[in-house]
Design a protein around this motif. Structure first.
Motif, PDB file in Angstrom:
ATOM      1  N   PHE A  60       0.838  -1.197   0.000  1.00 17.75           N
ATOM      2  CA  PHE A  60       0.000   0.000   0.000  1.00 17.75           C
ATOM      3  C   PHE A  60       0.876   1.252   0.000  1.00 17.75           C
ATOM      4  O   PHE A  60       0.575   2.238  -0.685  1.00 17.75           O
ATOM      5  CB  PHE A  60      -0.969   0.017   1.181  1.00 17.75           C
ATOM      6  CG  PHE A  60      -2.087  -0.975   1.089  1.00 17.75           C
ATOM      7  CD1 PHE A  60      -2.729  -1.241  -0.113  1.00 17.75           C
ATOM      8  CD2 PHE A  60      -2.532  -1.644   2.216  1.00 17.75           C
ATOM      9  CE1 PHE A  60      -3.779  -2.146  -0.198  1.00 17.75           C
ATOM     10  CE2 PHE A  60      -3.582  -2.546   2.148  1.00 17.75           C
ATOM     11  CZ  PHE A  60      -4.203  -2.805   0.941  1.00 17.75           C
TER      12      PHE A  60
ATOM     13  N   SER B  24       3.915   1.452  -1.246  1.00 19.62           N
ATOM     14  CA  SER B  24       4.494   1.526  -2.594  1.00 19.62           C
ATOM     15  C   SER B  24       3.468   2.072  -3.584  1.00 19.62           C
ATOM     16  O   SER B  24       3.824   2.831  -4.495  1.00 19.62           O
ATOM     17  CB  SER B  24       4.970   0.152  -3.050  1.00 19.62           C
ATOM     18  OG  SER B  24       6.054  -0.276  -2.271  1.00 19.62           O
ATOM     19  N   PHE B  25       2.222   1.709  -3.397  1.00 19.71           N
ATOM     20  CA  PHE B  25       1.155   2.244  -4.241  1.00 19.71           C
ATOM     21  C   PHE B  25       1.078   3.759  -4.085  1.00 19.71           C
ATOM     22  O   PHE B  25       1.051   4.495  -5.068  1.00 19.71           O
ATOM     23  CB  PHE B  25      -0.178   1.587  -3.879  1.00 19.71           C
ATOM     24  CG  PHE B  25      -1.366   2.239  -4.525  1.00 19.71           C
ATOM     25  CD1 PHE B  25      -1.639   2.018  -5.873  1.00 19.71           C
ATOM     26  CD2 PHE B  25      -2.206   3.077  -3.797  1.00 19.71           C
ATOM     27  CE1 PHE B  25      -2.734   2.635  -6.481  1.00 19.71           C
ATOM     28  CE2 PHE B  25      -3.295   3.686  -4.395  1.00 19.71           C
ATOM     29  CZ  PHE B  25      -3.556   3.462  -5.746  1.00 19.71           C
TER      30      PHE B  25
ATOM     31  N   SER C  63       3.710   5.498  -5.718  1.00 19.84           N
ATOM     32  CA  SER C  63       3.676   5.263  -7.175  1.00 19.84           C
ATOM     33  C   SER C  63       4.914   4.527  -7.656  1.00 19.84           C
ATOM     34  O   SER C  63       5.463   4.828  -8.714  1.00 19.84           O
ATOM     35  CB  SER C  63       3.503   6.587  -7.928  1.00 19.84           C
ATOM     36  OG  SER C  63       2.315   7.221  -7.533  1.00 19.84           O
TER      37      SER C  63
ATOM     38  N   ASP D 155       6.194   1.774  -9.414  1.00 22.11           N
ATOM     39  CA  ASP D 155       5.736   0.732 -10.328  1.00 22.11           C
ATOM     40  C   ASP D 155       6.674  -0.466 -10.395  1.00 22.11           C
ATOM     41  O   ASP D 155       6.364  -1.475 -11.007  1.00 22.11           O
ATOM     42  CB  ASP D 155       5.456   1.288 -11.732  1.00 22.11           C
ATOM     43  CG  ASP D 155       6.651   1.945 -12.373  1.00 22.11           C
ATOM     44  OD1 ASP D 155       7.741   1.942 -11.775  1.00 22.11           O
ATOM     45  OD2 ASP D 155       6.485   2.455 -13.492  1.00 22.11           O
TER      46      ASP D 155
ATOM     47  N   PHE E 107       3.637  -6.065  -5.934  1.00 22.90           N
ATOM     48  CA  PHE E 107       2.260  -5.910  -5.474  1.00 22.90           C
ATOM     49  C   PHE E 107       1.519  -7.241  -5.411  1.00 22.90           C
ATOM     50  O   PHE E 107       0.303  -7.270  -5.256  1.00 22.90           O
ATOM     51  CB  PHE E 107       1.500  -4.955  -6.411  1.00 22.90           C
ATOM     52  CG  PHE E 107       1.982  -3.534  -6.352  1.00 22.90           C
ATOM     53  CD1 PHE E 107       1.752  -2.743  -5.233  1.00 22.90           C
ATOM     54  CD2 PHE E 107       2.677  -2.979  -7.419  1.00 22.90           C
ATOM     55  CE1 PHE E 107       2.192  -1.428  -5.174  1.00 22.90           C
ATOM     56  CE2 PHE E 107       3.118  -1.662  -7.377  1.00 22.90           C
ATOM     57  CZ  PHE E 107       2.872  -0.892  -6.255  1.00 22.90           C
TER      58      PHE E 107
ATOM     59  N   TRP F 247      -7.263  -4.147  -4.997  1.00 25.00           N
ATOM     60  CA  TRP F 247      -7.119  -3.204  -6.108  1.00 25.00           C
ATOM     61  C   TRP F 247      -8.430  -2.487  -6.398  1.00 25.00           C
ATOM     62  O   TRP F 247      -8.440  -1.283  -6.663  1.00 25.00           O
ATOM     63  CB  TRP F 247      -6.584  -3.908  -7.361  1.00 25.00           C
ATOM     64  CG  TRP F 247      -5.132  -4.180  -7.233  1.00 25.00           C
ATOM     65  CD1 TRP F 247      -4.537  -5.391  -7.025  1.00 25.00           C
ATOM     66  CD2 TRP F 247      -4.079  -3.217  -7.232  1.00 25.00           C
ATOM     67  NE1 TRP F 247      -3.169  -5.234  -6.909  1.00 25.00           N
ATOM     68  CE2 TRP F 247      -2.862  -3.910  -7.041  1.00 25.00           C
ATOM     69  CE3 TRP F 247      -4.031  -1.831  -7.391  1.00 25.00           C
ATOM     70  CZ2 TRP F 247      -1.628  -3.260  -7.001  1.00 25.00           C
ATOM     71  CZ3 TRP F 247      -2.803  -1.190  -7.345  1.00 25.00           C
ATOM     72  CH2 TRP F 247      -1.620  -1.898  -7.151  1.00 25.00           C
TER      73      TRP F 247
ATOM     74  N   LEU G 131      -8.787   0.073  -3.665  1.00 26.52           N
ATOM     75  CA  LEU G 131      -7.903   1.212  -3.943  1.00 26.52           C
ATOM     76  C   LEU G 131      -8.485   2.090  -5.039  1.00 26.52           C
ATOM     77  O   LEU G 131      -8.479   3.316  -4.933  1.00 26.52           O
ATOM     78  CB  LEU G 131      -6.502   0.735  -4.326  1.00 26.52           C
ATOM     79  CG  LEU G 131      -5.660   0.148  -3.201  1.00 26.52           C
ATOM     80  CD1 LEU G 131      -4.380  -0.465  -3.759  1.00 26.52           C
ATOM     81  CD2 LEU G 131      -5.346   1.189  -2.136  1.00 26.52           C
TER      82      LEU G 131
ATOM     83  N   MET H  51      -1.218   6.743  -9.605  1.00 25.60           N
ATOM     84  CA  MET H  51      -2.009   5.736  -8.901  1.00 25.60           C
ATOM     85  C   MET H  51      -2.979   5.039  -9.850  1.00 25.60           C
ATOM     86  O   MET H  51      -3.137   3.813  -9.801  1.00 25.60           O
ATOM     87  CB  MET H  51      -2.762   6.367  -7.726  1.00 25.60           C
ATOM     88  CG  MET H  51      -1.886   6.682  -6.544  1.00 25.60           C
ATOM     89  SD  MET H  51      -2.868   7.305  -5.173  1.00 25.60           S
ATOM     90  CE  MET H  51      -1.965   8.766  -4.770  1.00 25.60           C
TER      91      MET H  51
ATOM     92  N   LEU I  90      -1.179   2.475 -11.896  1.00 18.42           N
ATOM     93  CA  LEU I  90      -0.936   1.240 -11.144  1.00 18.42           C
ATOM     94  C   LEU I  90      -2.220   0.419 -11.034  1.00 18.42           C
ATOM     95  O   LEU I  90      -2.190  -0.811 -11.159  1.00 18.42           O
ATOM     96  CB  LEU I  90      -0.382   1.550  -9.757  1.00 18.42           C
ATOM     97  CG  LEU I  90       1.071   1.994  -9.710  1.00 18.42           C
ATOM     98  CD1 LEU I  90       1.442   2.469  -8.310  1.00 18.42           C
ATOM     99  CD2 LEU I  90       1.991   0.859 -10.158  1.00 18.42           C
ATOM    100  N   ILE I  91      -3.336   1.089 -10.815  1.00 18.49           N
ATOM    101  CA  ILE I  91      -4.620   0.397 -10.723  1.00 18.49           C
ATOM    102  C   ILE I  91      -4.936  -0.276 -12.061  1.00 18.49           C
ATOM    103  O   ILE I  91      -5.347  -1.440 -12.104  1.00 18.49           O
ATOM    104  CB  ILE I  91      -5.726   1.368 -10.293  1.00 18.49           C
ATOM    105  CG1 ILE I  91      -5.525   1.774  -8.826  1.00 18.49           C
ATOM    106  CG2 ILE I  91      -7.114   0.783 -10.503  1.00 18.49           C
ATOM    107  CD1 ILE I  91      -6.357   2.943  -8.358  1.00 18.49           C
TER     108      ILE I  91
ATOM    109  N   ASN J 117      -2.891  -3.346 -12.769  1.00 17.29           N
ATOM    110  CA  ASN J 117      -3.256  -4.485 -11.925  1.00 17.29           C
ATOM    111  C   ASN J 117      -4.714  -4.911 -12.112  1.00 17.29           C
ATOM    112  O   ASN J 117      -5.274  -5.605 -11.274  1.00 17.29           O
ATOM    113  CB  ASN J 117      -2.941  -4.167 -10.462  1.00 17.29           C
ATOM    114  CG  ASN J 117      -1.447  -4.188 -10.249  1.00 17.29           C
ATOM    115  OD1 ASN J 117      -0.868  -5.254 -10.092  1.00 17.29           O
ATOM    116  ND2 ASN J 117      -0.808  -3.029 -10.289  1.00 17.29           N
TER     117      ASN J 117
END
Length: 136
Positions: A83, A85-86, A89, A91, A95, A103, A106, A125, A128-129, A132
């Motif tokens: 979380f 690291s999320f 940001s 990458d 995760f 996810w 988030l 963010m 990343l979402i 994933n």
């Protein structure tokens, strides 16, 4: 020391100090509540998003644990690191500990706070979402 290493060190200190400051008696709920507060304080730049993420971690993974007295488990430490690291940001972070539900949660949190976030942070963010699979 990068931010994740510092955060992990602070988690370890929180667990250690809970035991030391309470006559050798460890209270996992109290220590994990402090870890959740630490996460929120470390991420004041995203204010209520950080609180939402830390509350989610605490309520979903810690307070719902079948082995509460031994929390935070290594897996739950890895989860709150993910979380972090999320939020950072990062990458390149691992995760894999985060589930599809994590996810989606988030994604919902970021959607709710989008207007309050810095545009670059929001974009990172959301990337990343997307990477994933939570925007499909």
């Amino acid at each position: 020391m990068n931010s994740i290493d510092k955060f992990l060190s602070d988690i370890q200190k929180t667990v250690k100090y809970d035991r030391a400051n309470n006559g050798g008696h460890y209270d996992a709920k109290r220590a994990c509540t402090q870890i959740a507060k630490l996460f929120a304080n470390n991420n004041r730049h995203i204010d209520s998003l950080a609180v939402s993420i830390s509350d989610y971690w605490l309520n979903t993974y810690i307070l719902g644990s079948s082995d509460l007295e031994n929390e935070p488990s290594e897996e739950n430490i890895e989860r709150i690191k993910a979380f972090q690291s999320f939020v950072d940001s990062d990458d390149s972070a691992d995760f894999s500990v985060l589930t599809a539900d994590d996810w989606e949660t988030l994604r919902d949190f970021v959607d709710d706070e989008a207007e309050n976030l810095d545009l670059d942070a929001l974009q990172n963010m959301m990337n990343l979402i997307l990477q994933n699979g939570a925007l499909e």
